[in-house]
Design a protein around this motif. Structure first.
Motif, PDB file in Angstrom:
ATOM      1  N   HIS A   1       0.842  -1.195   0.000  1.00  0.00           N
ATOM      2  CA  HIS A   1       0.000   0.000   0.000  1.00  0.00           C
ATOM      3  C   HIS A   1       0.882   1.251   0.000  1.00  0.00           C
ATOM      4  N   ARG A   2       0.414   2.266  -0.705  1.00  0.00           N
ATOM      5  CA  ARG A   2       1.042   3.582  -0.657  1.00  0.00           C
ATOM      6  C   ARG A   2      -0.060   4.612  -0.880  1.00  0.00           C
ATOM      7  N   GLY A   3      -0.453   5.301   0.182  1.00  0.00           N
ATOM      8  CA  GLY A   3      -1.547   6.245   0.073  1.00  0.00           C
ATOM      9  C   GLY A   3      -2.813   5.569  -0.405  1.00  0.00           C
ATOM     10  N   ASP A   4      -3.424   6.103  -1.457  1.00  0.00           N
ATOM     11  CA  ASP A   4      -4.651   5.530  -2.006  1.00  0.00           C
ATOM     12  C   ASP A   4      -4.395   4.506  -3.100  1.00  0.00           C
ATOM     13  N   VAL A   5      -3.163   4.036  -3.209  1.00  0.00           N
ATOM     14  CA  VAL A   5      -2.823   3.088  -4.271  1.00  0.00           C
ATOM     15  C   VAL A   5      -2.440   1.740  -3.662  1.00  0.00           C
ATOM     16  N   VAL A   6      -2.957   0.680  -4.288  1.00  0.00           N
ATOM     17  CA  VAL A   6      -2.574  -0.691  -3.943  1.00  0.00           C
ATOM     18  C   VAL A   6      -1.739  -1.241  -5.093  1.00  0.00           C
ATOM     19  N   TYR A   7      -0.565  -1.774  -4.778  1.00  0.00           N
ATOM     20  CA  TYR A   7       0.310  -2.412  -5.763  1.00  0.00           C
ATOM     21  C   TYR A   7       0.270  -3.916  -5.527  1.00  0.00           C
ATOM     22  N   VAL A   8       0.158  -4.691  -6.605  1.00  0.00           N
ATOM     23  CA  VAL A   8       0.134  -6.143  -6.481  1.00  0.00           C
ATOM     24  C   VAL A   8       1.167  -6.757  -7.415  1.00  0.00           C
ATOM     25  N   GLY A   9       1.705  -7.908  -6.985  1.00  0.00           N
ATOM     26  CA  GLY A   9       2.640  -8.674  -7.796  1.00  0.00           C
ATOM     27  C   GLY A   9       2.295 -10.144  -7.725  1.00  0.00           C
ATOM     28  N   GLY A  10       2.676 -10.894  -8.733  1.00  0.00           N
ATOM     29  CA  GLY A  10       2.386 -12.321  -8.737  1.00  0.00           C
ATOM     30  C   GLY A  10       2.839 -12.963 -10.015  1.00  0.00           C
TER      31      GLY A  10
END
Length: 607
Positions: free
Chosen positions: A51-60
């Protein structure tokens, strides 16, 4: 490893039922809703979230994100708005699985199996601009597989199964300067894989399958090192009973997700003392803490109502459905939060953001909360989730050993959670052998031998008040195997105290070449021995459950849960000695009454 004896199971089930009836609803801390918020889905597993502020980062390992019914190309990296679920243009892409993410300032860090990110060479670790996805100068050659990332103390910490970075030796952990991207001199070591990292202040917590940190014995599976110097914190020694798959930390403690026979979520103080344990019927693979509530994910389907489980993680004393996800309050109570995922692997990763009050869940599931939700789901805080499930009854054991979890220095963990670790004491090269038993393993003591130079070995846990019953009721037992050729004049299976030392004793033994088991008690104020003996031999090469039971003035021996002998003991008989709890004999001397058979599931229950 074997299930509890049926008699003990009955006792536990009665206690659990009483608790369920007698405890009413209690006030809740805020927990997240069971209904997912809007978010994209993915066409492959999600391994990592940041998470960073209002952003969600995903990896896979996905190659596309599904938004508004359309699949949009996203090669193993994606980002979206945490509140609306709108997919963002951030799209650097990686050529192989991304296993870990961390956000710090304007940078998102990724680690995994990749060789290229954003179309450029990046071996296993990369830094990305959080807005544009452009690569940072961070570039290294990593030999091994990264599993975890964490940020703190001006460093990016990397954990996994690693042997070197840029040709410089590293033993499963490494770090990089966040300002310059350079390899840091920070270099603690472990002797096996690091699966998880967490930071709290200047400390870095390491979790995994290792048994030594910085070469120090018995620093197993969960340790803390200084985030600047890498020096081991020798005061933090929780010693979890099985492999650690995930970690989280806050101002109140450290939280670990464990595998093993079933799975466990354990809360530790920052000093390493266990505060509570919850047990599941499958591995706990992910953990996060949000506003004091601990969320656990894995491939479990049920949460056990006590800390006991058996073959293949089966909850032996009752359970409640918690399919792939569960929530636990600050005191260890299971909350009613149960969105119910699906799949075999289930949940791989959890991430919590205190600012947005958002819990993010990633894995292999395709439904969540009764709705189609492929491989990612997020939940906002809601304070209207009903009443808590009552606290699990405490473990009935003072000590228990299933011998399924060992460490190289020859010690065995106490499955009761009371910390009575067994350590081997030996003479003449004596040692126990580990072998398969049931779905786990048991141990075998040295073969029968005559003479002063015979190999001898016992397993001992230091004396502690909780192992001395005084005048209270007492049960103890084990699962043993003994052949006719292994019997002798006397073989001690489990004991605390001896007939010649002060403080009294309790003992389980096999008497003479006939192989008949017996239970022995003596009090601290009298030398008289009270013996309950079975008339039947158990020296037939088969496995048998043996239990000694003192209830008031009655001492009984049970074989396969059946009472086979009894004796009367004084009501005032008290056992309170300073001798160790000993398995396999009374010591390492010539006349140690060495046990020569197989042993599994040894336990002591007081009260």
């Amino acid at each position: 490893m074997r299930n509890l004896t049926s008699a003990l199971r009955r006792t536990l089930l009665i206690g659990a039922a009483t608790a369920l009836v007698s405890v009413g609803g209690v006030a809740l801390a805020d927990i997240v809703s069971s209904s997912p918020t809007p978010s994209p889905s993915f066409n492959g597993p999600v391994y990592a979230i940041a998470h960073r502020g209002d952003v969600v980062y995903v990896g896979g390992s996905f190659t596309g994100a599904v938004a508004a019914g359309k699949t949009v190309a996203r090669d193993r990296l994606a980002a979206f708005n945490a509140r609306t679920g709108k997919l963002l243009d951030w799209n650097p892409g990686a050529d192989a699985t991304v296993r870990a993410l961390a956000a710090d300032g304007t940078t998102v860090y990724a680690a995994g199996d990749f060789d290229r990110v954003a179309g450029m060479a990046r071996d296993a670790v990369a830094g990305l601009d959080a807005t544009t996805g452009a690569l940072t100068p961070l570039k290294h050659t990593v030999l091994g597989q990264p599993n975890a990332l964490a940020v703190g103390n001006g460093k990016l910490y990397l954990g996994g199964r690693l042997t070197s970075v840029d040709g410089v030796a590293r033993a499963n952990v490494a770090a990089f300067d966040t300002a310059t991207g350079a390899l840091s001199t920070w270099a603690p070591t472990t002797d096996d894989t690091v699966n998880a990292l967490a930071t709290a202040g200047t400390r870095v917590f390491l979790g995994g399958a290792f048994h030594k940190t910085n070469g120090v014995s018995s620093t197993l599976r969960l340790t803390a090192v200084d985030g600047v110097t890498g020096v081991l914190d020798k005061t933090f020694l929780p010693k979890p009973v099985s492999q650690v798959f995930a970690l989280a930390a806050d101002a109140n403690g450290v939280y670990a997700a464990l595998g093993g026979q079933g799975g466990r979520a354990v809360s530790y103080t920052l000093g390493g003392q266990a505060r509570w344990t919850r047990v599941f019927d499958g591995d706990a693979q992910a953990i996060a803490v949000l506003d004091g509530t601990v969320y656990v994910g894995g491939h479990f389907d049920k949460a056990c109502t006590t800390t006991n489980n058996g073959v293949k993680g089966l909850c032996t004393d009752g359970s409640v459905p918690r399919v792939k996800l569960a929530a636990i309050d600050a005191t260890g109570n299971l909350t009613p939060w149960a969105p119910m995922g699906n799949g075999v692997v289930g949940v791989r990763t959890l991430a919590a953001d205190p600012a947005s009050k958002l819990l993010s869940v990633g894995g292999d599931f395709t439904t969540m909360g009764g709705s189609a939700q492929k491989r990612y789901a997020s939940f906002n805080v809601s304070a209207t989730e009903g009443t808590k499930v009552p606290p699990a009854p405490p473990t009935p054991y003072a000590a228990s050993y299933n011998f399924d979890s060992t460490v190289p220095d020859g010690s065995w963990d106490d499955g009761s959670g009371n910390g009575h670790t067994l350590k081997a004491a030996a003479a003449n090269g004596g040692a126990v052998r580990i072998g398969k038993h049931g779905s786990g393993q048991g141990i075998q003591f040295p073969a029968k031998c005559t003479g002063a130079n015979c190999p001898r070995v016992v397993l001992q846990a230091a004396s502690a008040p909780g192992l001395n019953p005084g005048v209270r009721d007492l049960r103890y037992g084990a699962y043993i195997q003994l052949s006719p050729a292994e019997t002798s004049a006397g073989e001690n299976i489990l004991q605390k105290g001896t007939s010649t030392a002060p403080g009294g004793q309790y003992k389980l033994q096999v008497d003479g070449v006939s192989g008949k088991p017996s239970c022995v008690l003596s009090g601290k104020d009298a030398k008289e021995l009270h013996v309950a003996k079975s008339p039947k031999s158990i020296a037939d090469g088969e496995w048998h459950t043996l239990e000694c039971r003192r209830t008031g003035t009655r001492l009984e021996i049970l074989v396969a849960d059946q009472v086979e002998g009894s004796a009367t003991v004084p009501a005032a008989l008290a056992i309170d000695n300073t001798q160790p709890l000993s398995l396999g004999g009374k010591g390492t001397g010539v006349n140690n009454d060495q046990f020569h058979g197989g042993l599994d599931d040894a336990w002591v229950a007081v009260g």
